[in-house]
Design a protein around this motif. Structure first.
Motif, PDB file in Angstrom:
ATOM      1  N   TYR A 231       0.850  -1.127  -0.076  1.00 50.10           N
ATOM      2  CA  TYR A 231      -0.053   0.194   0.006  1.00 50.10           C
ATOM      3  C   TYR A 231       0.699   1.138  -0.205  1.00 50.10           C
ATOM      4  O   TYR A 231       1.866   1.155   0.678  1.00 50.10           O
ATOM      5  CB  TYR A 231      -0.836  -0.115   1.156  1.00 50.10           C
ATOM      6  CG  TYR A 231      -1.647  -1.134   1.291  1.00 50.10           C
ATOM      7  CD1 TYR A 231      -3.026  -0.838   0.942  1.00 50.10           C
ATOM      8  CD2 TYR A 231      -1.531  -2.383   1.890  1.00 50.10           C
ATOM      9  CE1 TYR A 231      -3.973  -1.984   0.823  1.00 50.10           C
ATOM     10  CE2 TYR A 231      -2.365  -3.536   1.891  1.00 50.10           C
ATOM     11  CZ  TYR A 231      -3.617  -3.521   1.433  1.00 50.10           C
ATOM     12  OH  TYR A 231      -4.435  -4.358   1.513  1.00 50.10           O
ATOM     13  N   SER A 232       0.567   2.240  -0.690  1.00 46.67           N
ATOM     14  CA  SER A 232       1.486   3.311  -0.935  1.00 46.67           C
ATOM     15  C   SER A 232       0.852   4.631  -1.435  1.00 46.67           C
ATOM     16  O   SER A 232      -0.188   4.475  -2.049  1.00 46.67           O
ATOM     17  CB  SER A 232       2.649   3.023  -2.000  1.00 46.67           C
ATOM     18  OG  SER A 232       1.950   2.883  -3.389  1.00 46.67           O
ATOM     19  N   ASN A 233       1.524   5.613  -1.158  1.00 46.10           N
ATOM     20  CA  ASN A 233       1.295   7.129  -1.908  1.00 46.10           C
ATOM     21  C   ASN A 233       2.770   7.552  -2.132  1.00 46.10           C
ATOM     22  O   ASN A 233       3.671   6.942  -2.270  1.00 46.10           O
ATOM     23  CB  ASN A 233       0.445   7.805  -0.942  1.00 46.10           C
ATOM     24  CG  ASN A 233       1.164   7.993   0.577  1.00 46.10           C
ATOM     25  OD1 ASN A 233       2.317   7.850   0.600  1.00 46.10           O
ATOM     26  ND2 ASN A 233       0.244   8.526   1.535  1.00 46.10           N
ATOM     27  N   GLU A 234       2.655   8.913  -2.494  1.00 46.09           N
ATOM     28  CA  GLU A 234       3.928   9.423  -2.785  1.00 46.09           C
ATOM     29  C   GLU A 234       4.779   9.733  -1.613  1.00 46.09           C
ATOM     30  O   GLU A 234       5.960   9.877  -1.952  1.00 46.09           O
ATOM     31  CB  GLU A 234       3.543  10.890  -3.322  1.00 46.09           C
ATOM     32  CG  GLU A 234       2.922  12.005  -2.452  1.00 46.09           C
ATOM     33  CD  GLU A 234       1.685  11.868  -2.141  1.00 46.09           C
ATOM     34  OE1 GLU A 234       1.073  12.935  -1.504  1.00 46.09           O
ATOM     35  OE2 GLU A 234       1.015  10.810  -2.539  1.00 46.09           O
ATOM     36  N   ASP A 235       4.528   9.457  -0.543  1.00 50.64           N
ATOM     37  CA  ASP A 235       5.344   9.688   0.631  1.00 50.64           C
ATOM     38  C   ASP A 235       6.028   8.421   1.222  1.00 50.64           C
ATOM     39  O   ASP A 235       7.190   8.475   1.420  1.00 50.64           O
ATOM     40  CB  ASP A 235       4.841  10.465   1.978  1.00 50.64           C
ATOM     41  CG  ASP A 235       4.479  12.014   1.448  1.00 50.64           C
ATOM     42  OD1 ASP A 235       5.225  12.476   0.794  1.00 50.64           O
ATOM     43  OD2 ASP A 235       3.504  12.539   1.895  1.00 50.64           O
ATOM     44  N   ALA A 236       5.009   7.228   1.302  1.00 53.22           N
ATOM     45  CA  ALA A 236       5.703   6.034   1.947  1.00 53.22           C
ATOM     46  C   ALA A 236       4.839   4.748   1.365  1.00 53.22           C
ATOM     47  O   ALA A 236       3.817   4.944   0.602  1.00 53.22           O
ATOM     48  CB  ALA A 236       5.167   6.308   3.371  1.00 53.22           C
ATOM     49  N   SER A 237       5.695   3.671   1.611  1.00 47.32           N
ATOM     50  CA  SER A 237       4.728   2.534   1.241  1.00 47.32           C
ATOM     51  C   SER A 237       4.953   1.512   2.398  1.00 47.32           C
ATOM     52  O   SER A 237       5.774   1.577   3.044  1.00 47.32           O
ATOM     53  CB  SER A 237       5.607   1.724  -0.143  1.00 47.32           C
ATOM     54  OG  SER A 237       7.002   1.284   0.431  1.00 47.32           O
ATOM     55  N   TYR A 238       3.719   0.644   2.527  1.00 47.54           N
ATOM     56  CA  TYR A 238       3.835  -0.203   3.482  1.00 47.54           C
ATOM     57  C   TYR A 238       3.591  -1.608   3.014  1.00 47.54           C
ATOM     58  O   TYR A 238       2.702  -1.974   2.094  1.00 47.54           O
ATOM     59  CB  TYR A 238       2.636  -0.042   4.373  1.00 47.54           C
ATOM     60  CG  TYR A 238       2.514   1.333   4.831  1.00 47.54           C
ATOM     61  CD1 TYR A 238       2.991   1.781   6.293  1.00 47.54           C
ATOM     62  CD2 TYR A 238       2.066   2.675   3.960  1.00 47.54           C
ATOM     63  CE1 TYR A 238       3.025   2.964   6.660  1.00 47.54           C
ATOM     64  CE2 TYR A 238       2.136   3.726   4.637  1.00 47.54           C
ATOM     65  CZ  TYR A 238       2.545   4.060   5.909  1.00 47.54           C
ATOM     66  OH  TYR A 238       2.605   5.416   6.351  1.00 47.54           O
ATOM     67  N   SER A 239       4.480  -2.736   3.378  1.00 47.29           N
ATOM     68  CA  SER A 239       4.394  -3.900   2.972  1.00 47.29           C
ATOM     69  C   SER A 239       4.004  -5.189   3.688  1.00 47.29           C
ATOM     70  O   SER A 239       4.378  -4.983   5.084  1.00 47.29           O
ATOM     71  CB  SER A 239       5.858  -4.417   2.371  1.00 47.29           C
ATOM     72  OG  SER A 239       6.165  -3.489   1.118  1.00 47.29           O
ATOM     73  N   PHE A 240       3.164  -5.718   3.302  1.00 47.44           N
ATOM     74  CA  PHE A 240       2.644  -6.969   4.014  1.00 47.44           C
ATOM     75  C   PHE A 240       2.983  -8.279   3.257  1.00 47.44           C
ATOM     76  O   PHE A 240       2.916  -8.255   2.123  1.00 47.44           O
ATOM     77  CB  PHE A 240       1.010  -7.147   4.147  1.00 47.44           C
ATOM     78  CG  PHE A 240       0.379  -5.817   4.890  1.00 47.44           C
ATOM     79  CD1 PHE A 240       0.190  -5.800   6.016  1.00 47.44           C
ATOM     80  CD2 PHE A 240       0.407  -4.371   4.331  1.00 47.44           C
ATOM     81  CE1 PHE A 240      -0.495  -4.803   6.899  1.00 47.44           C
ATOM     82  CE2 PHE A 240       0.069  -3.488   5.116  1.00 47.44           C
ATOM     83  CZ  PHE A 240      -0.332  -3.437   6.293  1.00 47.44           C
ATOM     84  N   PHE A 241       3.075  -9.291   4.123  1.00 53.84           N
ATOM     85  CA  PHE A 241       3.717 -10.590   3.601  1.00 53.84           C
ATOM     86  C   PHE A 241       2.728 -11.555   4.052  1.00 53.84           C
ATOM     87  O   PHE A 241       2.542 -11.892   5.139  1.00 53.84           O
ATOM     88  CB  PHE A 241       4.941 -10.860   3.661  1.00 53.84           C
ATOM     89  CG  PHE A 241       5.954 -10.018   3.148  1.00 53.84           C
ATOM     90  CD1 PHE A 241       6.390 -10.215   1.926  1.00 53.84           C
ATOM     91  CD2 PHE A 241       6.625  -9.054   3.874  1.00 53.84           C
ATOM     92  CE1 PHE A 241       7.448  -9.597   1.418  1.00 53.84           C
ATOM     93  CE2 PHE A 241       7.348  -8.110   3.471  1.00 53.84           C
ATOM     94  CZ  PHE A 241       7.813  -8.482   2.058  1.00 53.84           C
TER      95      PHE A 241
END
Length: 222
Positions: free
Chosen positions: A98-108
């Motif tokens: 999940y992401s926007n222009e500032d950050a991304s969040y990764s789930f596995f």
């Protein structure tokens, strides 16, 4: 003759009388010792300024990582969806980002018990630990941490701490090291990996041409 003798006696009496009435002259040393001290007009040499004590730099702490803005380590996938972040599914790595222009969040998906992000990467103008930001130089970032040895001649790129080679050069508590970039297409790429007292969370700072491109907070071992 008698008159001359009378005059001589009179003169001697007057002279002796004058000596009795006058004080004897003071010793020259006494006179000089009683004179007021005249301040010197010569410039005095000032003491050299003392060096400002530089603050002792300490290893990265867990709290410094948890204080990062937009970290959202407790957020679930549902909360990411509600936030309206762009969703990307990578089936090859069983990863949802999940992401926007500032950050991304990764789930596995293979971490079945983990419902919160495993990785959080910051690309925008968001301050990280030690106020690290995208665009900072490699040397500037390195100098915000204790540099106890030359990473260029260390087998593991270590610049502080003691490395645990049994950890397969991935994680070792309270260490800072320089490693090759994760991205083959990054020109002159490198990264700084910083592990905390509990090893995780850890911080990885990515560089291209010795400039920060982004930094990643790792909460689980990959």
């Amino acid at each position: 003759m008698m008159r001359k003798l009378t005059l001589l006696v009179t003169f001697l009496l007057l002279f002796l009388n004058a000596c009795d009435n006058n004080q004897a002259p003071k010793n020259v040393i006494s006179i000089l010792s009683e004179q007021p001290e005249i301040p010197s007009t010569k410039p005095t040499a000032s003491a050299p300024p003392t060096e400002t004590n530089k603050p002792t730099l300490l290893p990265l702490t867990e709290q410094e990582i948890y204080d990062v803005e937009l970290l959202r380590l407790s957020w679930t996938r549902e909360q990411m969806n509600e936030l309206g972040l762009e969703k990307i599914i990578n089936e090859g790595t069983a990863e949802t980002i999940y992401s926007n222009e500032d950050a991304s969040y990764s789930f596995f998906d293979f971490y079945s018990s983990l419902t919160t992000p495993a990785f959080v990467s910051v690309y925008g103008d968001i301050a990280g630990p030690r106020n690290i930001r995208v665009g900072d130089s490699f040397e500037d970032v390195l100098n915000r941490f204790p540099v106890e040895q030359d990473w260029k001649i260390s087998d593991s790129g270590l610049f502080y701490g003691q490395f645990d080679y049994a950890a397969e050069l991935k994680f070792s508590k309270l260490t800072g090291r320089v490693a090759d970039s994760d991205y083959a297409d990054v020109e002159n790429g490198k990264k700084i990996v910083l592990c905390t007292e509990e090893v995780l969370p850890a911080l990885t700072i990515h560089f291209a041409n010795d400039v920060v491109t982004h930094f990643t907070i790792i909460t689980v071992a990959d």
